[in-house]
Design an enzyme around this catalytic site. Structure first.
Site, mmCIF file in Angstrom:
data_model
loop_
_atom_site.group_PDB
_atom_site.id
_atom_site.type_symbol
_atom_site.label_atom_id
_atom_site.label_comp_id
_atom_site.label_asym_id
_atom_site.label_seq_id
_atom_site.Cartn_x
_atom_site.Cartn_y
_atom_site.Cartn_z
ATOM 1 N N HIS A 47 34.050 -7.415 53.896
ATOM 2 C CA HIS A 47 34.836 -7.841 52.893
ATOM 3 C C HIS A 47 34.644 -7.646 51.326
ATOM 4 O O HIS A 47 33.662 -7.644 50.641
ATOM 5 C CB HIS A 47 34.782 -9.271 53.006
ATOM 6 C CG HIS A 47 35.764 -10.146 52.352
ATOM 7 N ND1 HIS A 47 36.968 -10.490 53.270
ATOM 8 C CD2 HIS A 47 36.318 -10.473 51.050
ATOM 9 C CE1 HIS A 47 38.075 -11.069 52.389
ATOM 10 N NE2 HIS A 47 37.442 -11.047 51.389
ATOM 11 N N ASP A 49 37.210 -6.609 48.031
ATOM 12 C CA ASP A 49 38.598 -7.134 47.529
ATOM 13 C C ASP A 49 38.807 -6.163 46.049
ATOM 14 O O ASP A 49 39.763 -6.297 45.389
ATOM 15 C CB ASP A 49 38.385 -8.478 46.768
ATOM 16 C CG ASP A 49 38.550 -9.573 47.889
ATOM 17 O OD1 ASP A 49 39.259 -9.586 48.629
ATOM 18 O OD2 ASP A 49 37.864 -10.750 47.842
ATOM 19 N N GLU A 162 43.252 -11.423 54.489
ATOM 20 C CA GLU A 162 42.739 -12.662 54.032
ATOM 21 C C GLU A 162 43.666 -13.732 54.022
ATOM 22 O O GLU A 162 44.157 -14.056 52.761
ATOM 23 C CB GLU A 162 41.781 -12.414 52.864
ATOM 24 C CG GLU A 162 40.740 -13.794 52.593
ATOM 25 C CD GLU A 162 40.020 -13.435 51.211
ATOM 26 O OE1 GLU A 162 38.871 -13.985 51.255
ATOM 27 O OE2 GLU A 162 40.355 -12.577 50.701
ATOM 28 N N HIS A 189 43.204 -19.182 53.754
ATOM 29 C CA HIS A 189 42.380 -18.627 52.607
ATOM 30 C C HIS A 189 42.071 -19.823 52.002
ATOM 31 O O HIS A 189 41.527 -20.975 52.840
ATOM 32 C CB HIS A 189 43.234 -17.802 51.753
ATOM 33 C CG HIS A 189 42.375 -17.340 50.521
ATOM 34 N ND1 HIS A 189 42.421 -17.310 49.158
ATOM 35 C CD2 HIS A 189 41.096 -16.606 50.575
ATOM 36 C CE1 HIS A 189 41.957 -16.970 48.406
ATOM 37 N NE2 HIS A 189 40.750 -16.310 49.388
ATOM 38 N N HIS A 259 32.552 -13.406 55.585
ATOM 39 C CA HIS A 259 32.011 -13.540 54.239
ATOM 40 C C HIS A 259 31.627 -14.846 54.009
ATOM 41 O O HIS A 259 32.416 -15.823 53.445
ATOM 42 C CB HIS A 259 32.613 -12.850 52.935
ATOM 43 C CG HIS A 259 34.133 -13.414 52.773
ATOM 44 N ND1 HIS A 259 35.111 -13.362 53.737
ATOM 45 C CD2 HIS A 259 34.690 -14.081 51.704
ATOM 46 C CE1 HIS A 259 36.163 -13.852 53.554
ATOM 47 N NE2 HIS A 259 36.031 -14.102 52.160
ATOM 48 N N ASP A 332 31.994 -9.675 49.555
ATOM 49 C CA ASP A 332 32.879 -10.272 48.724
ATOM 50 C C ASP A 332 32.836 -9.815 47.390
ATOM 51 O O ASP A 332 33.607 -10.146 46.466
ATOM 52 C CB ASP A 332 32.823 -11.975 48.744
ATOM 53 C CG ASP A 332 34.242 -12.397 48.327
ATOM 54 O OD1 ASP A 332 35.171 -11.780 48.436
ATOM 55 O OD2 ASP A 332 34.195 -13.824 47.782
#
Length: 433
Positions: A47, A49, A162, A189, A259, A332
C-alpha cells in the site's frame, strides 16, 4: 531478553539524519545482512499512495511524473525507493470519501459524484508513471510478473484500489477495473458504500451504521463472489468488523489486509481484533489470507514514540496467531502525515528487515514476510479464478438504483425500434399488474 534492533541501538541513526544508513551499517551487522537479503529477494509493499501525491502537486498531474526521478515531496520517489531496495509496490487508485473532501453520494448512495472519473484518472496516472520511467518500473499482475521485474532490476508495479465508493455502485465498473489491471480492491475506505460498512477514520470519528448488521449489503456479498471470479484480492483494511467477518466467511480465495495493525497491541478501530485474526491461518476452516502491517504511528501507538520496533511488535503479535506465513508489509507511505521513527520514508525499509533479523527470524521467514507469502496468496487467488472460468458475470445491481431499465429512447421512445417500444410497453403493463 529478546534482542531488538531498536532496543540494542536506541535508534542511533535518528541522531544523524544526514549520515542515515551509513551510521547504522557501520554499527550493526543486521543492517548489512538485510541489504544483502533485499538484493536477492523482493520486498513488496502492498500500500503506497504515491499517485495521490502526484495528483496533488500540479494542476496537470501528468507533468509532475518526471519529478519522481529526483526529490518529490512526501515519503516516496525513485532515489529513495532504490536506496531502500524496494522490490515492488501496489500503487493505489483512490479518491476521497465525503468526510475527507469528496462529494456526498447521499443516504441511498445514488447521488452522482466524480469519484469514478477521479479513479480512472488515478489509474491513468499510475500507467503513465510506469511508462515514463521504464528503467525503474515494470507493470506486474502475477507472481511471475513480480519475479521477472525484480530479476530485471525493476520495481514491480501492481495496482490496488482503495474503496468501493469509487465504483458507482456497479459490479460492471469493478469488472472493467479488473480488466485494466487492478489486482486488489479495499471493500471500503473511511466511508460506507453501497457494498458494505466501514469503521470510519479512527479516533473519536466513529460513523453511524447504515447497513443491517453494520456489515456487507446484498450487493457486497455478490461483490465478494465476483472478486473471487475475477481473481481480484479482497482487502479488508478500513472495513467494519462485521464486514470483515462476512467477507472471510463468503470468500473462497484468501483475503488480505493491505495496511493494518493489531488491536491487541494498540486499541484502534482500524486495527484487526484477535477474534478476527483467529479466522486466518492454515488450520481447518480458516482463510489462508494475509495481514500486512502499516507504518502509521496513530495505528501503532504511542504516536510520539512509535518506531521500527513497534511495527515489528504488531507483526509478531499477528504472526503468533495466524503464523509467520500469513504476514507482510504495507506501509501506507504518502497516505499519512508521518511514519514511525526509523521508517520515515521509502529509503528506510532495510531498517525493518534488520529488526526482524535481530529478533532471530530466519532469512527464509523474512523472505516470506517481504514477499513470499504475498506471491503464494496471489497464486492461490489466481487458482480460484481459474476454477471459476465457467461462471457468468453477476447481473446483480444496487437495489436502490432508479435508472434501470434505461429510458434512452427520447420523447415517446421514438429513438427505439418499434418492436422495442412494444416490448417496453408490455413490460410496463406487466409490472403494473
Amino acid at each position: 531478553m529478546r534482542a531488538t534492533l531498536a532496543s540494542a541501538l536506541a535508534l542511533p541513526w535518528l541522531a544523524w539524519p544526514i549520515l542515515g544508513h551509513q551510521v547504522l551499517s557501520d554499527r550493526n551487522p543486521y543492517y548489512e545482512q538485510a541489504i544483502a537479503l533485499m538484493e536477492r529477494f523482493p520486498l513488496i509493499d502492498t500500500h503506497v499512495d504515491l499517485p495521490q501525491i502526484i495528483r496533488s502537486l500540479g494542476r496537470r498531474p501528468l507533468e509532475v511524473i518526471p519529478q519522481l526521478s529526483g526529490h518529490l515531496p512526501g515519503h516516496v520517489d525513485i532515489p529513495r525507493m532504490r536506496k531502500g531496495r524496494l522490490g515492488g509496490a501496489f500503487w493505489t487508485v483512490w479518491a476521497p470519501c465525503h468526510a475527507q473532501g469528496g462529494e456526498d453520494p447521499g443516504a441511498d448512495f445514488n447521488t452522482p459524484t466524480n469519484a469514478l472519473r477521479d479513479s480512472l484518472e488515478m489509474l491513468d496516472l499510475i500507467q503513465n508513471m510506469i511508462r515514463q520511467h521504464p528503467d525503474h518500473f515494470e507493470y506486474a499482475h502475477s507472481s511471475e510478473d513480480v519475479r521477472r521485474a525484480f530479476q530485471g532490476g525493476k520495481i514491480a508495479s501492481l495496482i490496488g484500489m482503495e474503496g468501493t465508493h469509487m465504483l458507482g455502485n456497479s459490479l460492471g465498473a469493478m469488472r472493467v477495473f479488473a480488466q485494466m489491471g487492478v489486482r486488489y480492491v479495499t471493500l471500503t475506505h473511511m466511508c460506507h458504500s453501497a457494498f458494505g460498512s466501514a469503521n470510519g477514520a479512527g479516533g473519536d470519528d466513529y460513523i453511524a451504521a447504515v447497513h443491517e448488521g453494520n456489515g456487507l449489503t446484498d450487493l457486497g456479498r455478490e461483490l465478494i463472489r465476483e472478486l473471487n471470479r475475477l481473481g481480484v484480492l479482497i482487502d479488508l483494511s478500513h472495513t467494519s468488523d462485521n464486514t470483515s467477518r462476512q467477507a472471510i466467511e463468503l470468500s473462497e480465495a484468501p483475503i488480505i489486509w493491505t495496511h493494518s495493525g493489531t488491536r491487541a497491541v494498540w486499541d484502534h478501530q482500524r486495527n484487526v481484533p484477535d477474534d478476527i485474526l483467529n479466522l486466518i491461518g492454515d488450520g481447518p476452516g480458516k482463510n489462508k489470507g494475509l495481514v500486512h502491517s502499516i507504518f502509521y504511528p496513530a495505528f501503532l501507538g504511542p504516536y510520539e514514540t512509535a518506531n521500527v520496533s513497534t511495527v515489528a511488535d504488531h507483526v509478531e503479535h499477528i504472526a503468533a496467531i495466524v503464523g509467520k506465513n500469513h504476514v507482510g508489509i504495507g506501509s501506507d507511505f504518502d497516505g499519512m502525515p508521518h511514519s514511525v521513527q526509523g521508517l520515515d520514508d521509502a529509503s528506510q525499509y532495510p531498517n525493518l528487515i534488520a529488526e526482524f533479523l535481530a529478533r532471530n527470524w530466519t532469512e527464509a521467514e523474512v523472505q516470506d514476510l517481504m514477499a513470499g507469502n504475498l506471491l503464494r496468496v496471489m497464486d492461490e487467488v489466481d487458482a480460484v479464478k481459474e476454477k471459476s472460468n465457467h461462471l457468468l458475470p453477476s447481473a446483480e445491481i444496487w437495489h436502490l438504483r432508479k435508472d434501470l431499465p434505461a429510458e434512452w429512447g427520447g420523447a415517446g421512445d421514438l429513438l427505439y425500434p418499434v418492436d422495442v417500444r412494444k416490448a417496453k410497453e408490455s413490460q410496463i403493463r406487466h409490472d403494473e399488474l
